[in-house]
Design a protein around this motif. Structure first.
Motif, PDB file in Angstrom:
ATOM      1  N   PHE A   1      19.172  11.898  22.550  1.00 49.77           N
ATOM      2  CA  PHE A   1      18.295  11.263  22.768  1.00 49.77           C
ATOM      3  C   PHE A   1      16.580  11.795  22.682  1.00 49.77           C
ATOM      4  N   MET A   2      16.453  13.110  22.892  1.00 48.98           N
ATOM      5  CA  MET A   2      15.296  13.760  22.705  1.00 48.98           C
ATOM      6  C   MET A   2      14.936  13.866  21.299  1.00 48.98           C
ATOM      7  N   LYS A   3      16.152  13.909  20.233  1.00 53.99           N
ATOM      8  CA  LYS A   3      15.681  13.898  19.056  1.00 53.99           C
ATOM      9  C   LYS A   3      14.501  12.650  18.322  1.00 53.99           C
ATOM     10  N   ARG A   4      14.767  11.677  19.072  1.00 55.89           N
ATOM     11  CA  ARG A   4      14.076  10.499  18.713  1.00 55.89           C
ATOM     12  C   ARG A   4      12.815  10.245  19.487  1.00 55.89           C
ATOM     13  N   GLN A   5      12.331  11.265  20.184  1.00 54.37           N
ATOM     14  CA  GLN A   5      11.188  11.305  21.060  1.00 54.37           C
ATOM     15  C   GLN A   5      10.200  12.185  20.274  1.00 54.37           C
ATOM     16  N   LYS A   6       9.417  11.539  19.481  1.00 54.19           N
ATOM     17  CA  LYS A   6       8.523  12.298  18.680  1.00 54.19           C
ATOM     18  C   LYS A   6       7.297  13.069  19.494  1.00 54.19           C
ATOM     19  N   THR A   7       7.398  12.702  20.837  1.00 52.24           N
ATOM     20  CA  THR A   7       6.173  13.330  21.726  1.00 52.24           C
ATOM     21  C   THR A   7       6.518  14.414  22.374  1.00 52.24           C
ATOM     22  N   GLY A   8       8.092  14.681  22.394  1.00 52.73           N
ATOM     23  CA  GLY A   8       8.643  15.829  22.804  1.00 52.73           C
ATOM     24  C   GLY A   8       9.141  15.399  24.263  1.00 52.73           C
ATOM     25  N   ARG A   9       8.796  14.036  24.746  1.00 56.33           N
ATOM     26  CA  ARG A   9       9.365  13.988  26.156  1.00 56.33           C
ATOM     27  C   ARG A   9       9.701  12.241  26.226  1.00 56.33           C
ATOM     28  N   MET A  10      10.440  11.909  27.338  1.00 57.49           N
ATOM     29  CA  MET A  10      10.680  10.511  27.526  1.00 57.49           C
ATOM     30  C   MET A  10       9.253   9.909  28.239  1.00 57.49           C
ATOM     31  N   CYS A  11       9.530   8.436  28.295  1.00 56.13           N
ATOM     32  CA  CYS A  11       8.421   8.102  29.187  1.00 56.13           C
ATOM     33  C   CYS A  11       8.837   7.871  30.387  1.00 56.13           C
ATOM     34  N   THR A  12       8.149   7.990  31.580  1.00 55.94           N
ATOM     35  CA  THR A  12       8.334   7.917  33.060  1.00 55.94           C
ATOM     36  C   THR A  12       8.332   6.533  33.610  1.00 55.94           C
ATOM     37  N   ALA A  13       8.996   6.132  34.454  1.00 51.04           N
ATOM     38  CA  ALA A  13       9.054   4.758  35.131  1.00 51.04           C
ATOM     39  C   ALA A  13       7.634   4.594  35.470  1.00 51.04           C
ATOM     40  N   GLU A  14       7.059   5.856  35.950  1.00 52.00           N
ATOM     41  CA  GLU A  14       5.388   5.230  36.629  1.00 52.00           C
ATOM     42  C   GLU A  14       4.549   4.903  35.679  1.00 52.00           C
ATOM     43  N   GLU A  15       4.854   5.298  34.306  1.00 54.16           N
ATOM     44  CA  GLU A  15       3.873   5.050  33.273  1.00 54.16           C
ATOM     45  C   GLU A  15       4.007   3.673  32.718  1.00 54.16           C
ATOM     46  N   VAL A  16       5.147   3.110  32.892  1.00 56.24           N
ATOM     47  CA  VAL A  16       5.547   1.690  32.556  1.00 56.24           C
ATOM     48  C   VAL A  16       4.803   0.815  33.661  1.00 56.24           C
TER      49      VAL A  16
END
Length: 270
Positions: free
Chosen positions: A202-217
């Protein structure tokens, strides 16, 4: 003064993940929130938060949805969140998987929108927000056949409602996240034969180096629910950390778990 002062908001799948974060964010901005879910135990964790009323509702059941609508004289914002993620290609997708996914991801939004839209039309004002995904008509994603199909349908439903009722004061938009760090995602990772490798994939496809958080959505959802977005309708709002910009075919796999022929209702939550 909150950004949502005086607004009445109803949302589904509020027990955890994006739905929970949105319910809390809406209430903090002054809205009166009816937070629904099928998971009563998790939903009760929202009890006691000022501005939030909880109610156990299965949004795939027409009678329950209509009963919920009758409880509200007015609704300013309807946020359709409930969804299910099926893993696999079309060859891994049995008819039961297809029917279940479409029922939860699309039919529930049809039922909720049809039940609450007349109340909005009476007031000549209303706002519907639907939870879609980057995995849809926006981006082809490996092993997300029926999920992506259902979310493409959500985008189509959103644009249809927006076009049909724009002159009656109704707005309709959808939110299209990428990979969001939620209890549902963590649960699916842990269910894989090698959870550590699944997480790395999963992390390999996150070019920002992290996942989104539910709070950001949830922050995006507050904007769409507020009058700040009064001139916005019929649009997909992508929040994916640039994932869609990677156009090469990604052979990302969560693992070799078999498709779920009888998914449990607890997996409605994203």
């Amino acid at each position: 003064m909150g950004r949502l002062d005086g607004k009445v908001i109803v949302l589904s799948a509020a027990a955890q993940g994006i739905g929970r974060a949105a319910a809390i964010a809406f209430a903090k901005e002054g809205a009166q929130v009816t937070a629904t879910d099928i998971n009563g135990e998790k939903l009760r964790e929202l009890d006691g938060i000022q501005g939030i009323r909880t109610k156990v509702v299965d949004v795939t059941k027409k009678d329950q949805v209509e009963a919920l609508a009758k409880e509200h004289d007015r609704v300013d914002v309807l946020f359709n969140v409930a969804g299910f993620v099926h893993h696999g290609s079309i060859l891994d997708c049995e008819e039961a998987d297809w029917d279940f996914t479409m029922n939860v991801n699309v039919r529930s939004m049809y039922l909720m929108s049809k039940a609450f839209l007349p109340k909005m039309l009476e007031k000549k004002s209303g706002n519907i927000i639907n939870m879609a995904s980057v995995a849809s008509s926006i981006k082809g994603v490996v092993n997300r056949c029926v999920y992506s199909t259902s979310k493409a349908a959500v985008i189509g439903l959103t644009k249809s409602i927006a076009a049909d009722f724009i002159e009656q004061g109704i707005r309709c938009n959808c939110v299209c996240p990428g990979t969001v760090d939620t209890p549902s995602l963590r649960g699916r990772i842990q269910a894989q034969p090698d959870p550590e490798q699944a997480y790395k994939d999963f992390m390999k496809r996150q070019k920002t180096g992290r996942m989104c958080t539910a709070e950001e959505v949830a922050h995006l959802c507050v904007y769409l629910a507020s009058d700040e977005s009064a001139y916005v309708t019929g649009t997909e709002h992508i929040i994916d950390g640039g994932w869609r910009l990677n156009l090469r075919l990604e052979r990302h796999k969560e693992g070799n778990s078999p498709p779920m022929a009888n998914p449990t209702p607890q997996l409605y939550l994203l």
